[in-house]
Write an enzyme that holds these catalytic residues in place. Sequence first.
Site, PDB file in Angstrom:
ATOM      1  CG  ASN A  20      -1.701   1.234   1.402  1.00  0.00           C
ATOM      2  OD1 ASN A  20      -1.759   2.071   0.497  1.00  0.00           O
ATOM      3  ND2 ASN A  20      -2.343   1.384   2.557  1.00  0.00           N
ATOM      4  CD1 TRP A  21       3.369   0.888  -2.902  1.00  0.00           C
ATOM      5  CD2 TRP A  21       3.690   2.186  -4.700  1.00  0.00           C
ATOM      6  NE1 TRP A  21       4.140   0.179  -3.792  1.00  0.00           N
ATOM      7  CE2 TRP A  21       4.347   0.948  -4.906  1.00  0.00           C
ATOM      8  CE3 TRP A  21       3.751   3.151  -5.708  1.00  0.00           C
ATOM      9  CZ2 TRP A  21       5.062   0.671  -6.071  1.00  0.00           C
ATOM     10  CZ3 TRP A  21       4.460   2.874  -6.872  1.00  0.00           C
ATOM     11  CH2 TRP A  21       5.112   1.639  -7.047  1.00  0.00           C
ATOM     12  CE  LYS A  22      -0.030   3.174   4.740  1.00  0.00           C
ATOM     13  NZ  LYS A  22       0.199   3.238   6.173  1.00  0.00           N
ATOM     14  CG  HIS A 106      -5.536   1.883   5.245  1.00  0.00           C
ATOM     15  ND1 HIS A 106      -5.072   2.846   6.117  1.00  0.00           N
ATOM     16  CD2 HIS A 106      -4.553   0.964   5.141  1.00  0.00           C
ATOM     17  CE1 HIS A 106      -3.850   2.506   6.502  1.00  0.00           C
ATOM     18  NE2 HIS A 106      -3.512   1.378   5.925  1.00  0.00           N
ATOM     19  CD  GLU A 108      -2.638   5.432   6.748  1.00  0.00           C
ATOM     20  OE1 GLU A 108      -2.660   5.440   5.507  1.00  0.00           O
ATOM     21  OE2 GLU A 108      -1.721   4.887   7.410  1.00  0.00           O
ATOM     22  CD  GLU A 178      -3.141  -2.376   7.286  1.00  0.00           C
ATOM     23  OE1 GLU A 178      -2.093  -2.661   6.715  1.00  0.00           O
ATOM     24  OE2 GLU A 178      -3.732  -1.285   7.150  1.00  0.00           O
ATOM     25  N   GLY A 184       2.986   2.366  10.725  1.00  0.00           N
ATOM     26  CA  GLY A 184       3.942   3.460  10.568  1.00  0.00           C
ATOM     27  C   GLY A 184       4.644   3.849  11.855  1.00  0.00           C
ATOM     28  CB  SER A 224       5.820  -1.827  11.783  1.00  0.00           C
ATOM     29  OG  SER A 224       5.376  -0.510  12.083  1.00  0.00           O
ATOM     30  N   GLY A 245       3.097  -1.065   4.227  1.00  0.00           N
ATOM     31  CA  GLY A 245       3.130   0.360   3.916  1.00  0.00           C
ATOM     32  C   GLY A 245       4.555   0.789   3.596  1.00  0.00           C
ATOM     33  N   GLY A 246       5.234   1.374   4.579  1.00  0.00           N
ATOM     34  CA  GLY A 246       6.559   1.963   4.391  1.00  0.00           C
ATOM     35  C   GLY A 246       7.539   1.075   3.633  1.00  0.00           C
TER      36      GLY A 246
HETATM   37  P1  13P Z   1       3.390   0.387   7.636  1.00  0.00           P
HETATM   38  O1  13P Z   1       3.888  -0.883   7.009  1.00  0.00           O
HETATM   39  O2  13P Z   1       4.098   1.609   7.148  1.00  0.00           O
HETATM   40  O3  13P Z   1       3.308   0.279   9.126  1.00  0.00           O
HETATM   41  O4  13P Z   1       1.865   0.575   7.107  1.00  0.00           O
HETATM   42  C1  13P Z   1       0.977  -0.476   7.203  1.00  0.00           C
HETATM   43  C2  13P Z   1      -0.241  -0.127   6.442  1.00  0.00           C
HETATM   44  O5  13P Z   1      -0.980   0.762   6.817  1.00  0.00           O
HETATM   45  C3  13P Z   1      -0.511  -0.861   5.203  1.00  0.00           C
HETATM   46  O6  13P Z   1      -1.800  -0.616   4.739  1.00  0.00           O
END
Ligand code: 13P
Length: 266
Positions: A20-22, A106, A108, A178, A184, A224, A245-246
């Site tokens: 997920n590149w956000k 998600h 967020e 999640e 993050g 993470s 994510g990251g």
């Molecule tokens: P991180 O891997 O950056 O913690 O993010 C997880 C995430 O929200 C994937 O959708």
Amino acid sequence: MIVYSIFLVGNMRKINISGNWKLNKTASETKELLAELTAAVAGATKTEIVVCPTFVSLTTARDALQSSNVKLGAQNLFWEESGAFTGEISGTQLKNVGCEYVIIGHSERRQYFNETDATVNKRLKAALNAGLLPIVCVGETLEERESENTFTVIENQISGAFAGISAAAMAKITIAYEPVWAIGTGKTASPAQAEEVHAFIRNKIANLFNQQISENIIIQYGGSVKPSNAFELLSQPNIDGALVGGASLDAESFAGIVHAAEKIEG
Ligand code: 13P
């Protein structure tokens, strides 16, 4: 023979590693990252690999992924098909630019864009109607975990998201657990903490639908995930993948997670 087939059922789930590149990467950066990534994971044969760039980079990504083993997904969709909904994107439009997957609900989006279990449910139905494979996110906040409400929160999110969804449609759905406190933050849920919730989710799906759906549904962990913790997380019996994510923004890290997935027996 019976024992053998039961054993097989437990091993039929294909690990799914999704990035997920956000809100990251321009179209040109997308092209560069995918050139590196597709080369790095070209040898992966057992793992379903998905990347979800921003909407405006989807066509660039589709072209960069041609003849690779990496699938394309989006990060959201709107529930209406077309019309006066300025700024929104439909499932059909996503499908038309080559998306196979779409992330829904998600944390967020729940936190910053007023997403609720009811809107998750509407988006889910729209995604299924468009022929997309939804990745539905659930997870508790730190406050909810500390007040021992994790299971109630997850239960409500699951029953809200999947209200009115048929057993046949459930077969197309992936769930991502999640924990919000692990996103993050560098704080990963321990494999045991994650496994406990994954087993709870699988059991809830068995109650809402049936044993077969529950045994086959892919439940990803997100929060993470990195190459150094992926193998241990993915080794848990009910963790079938990761929503990253990251670490998905760097080809070497994301490929490292895919390579960890390739080492899981089954
Ligand atoms: P991180 O891997 O950056 O913690 O993010 C997880 C995430 O929200 C994937 O959708």
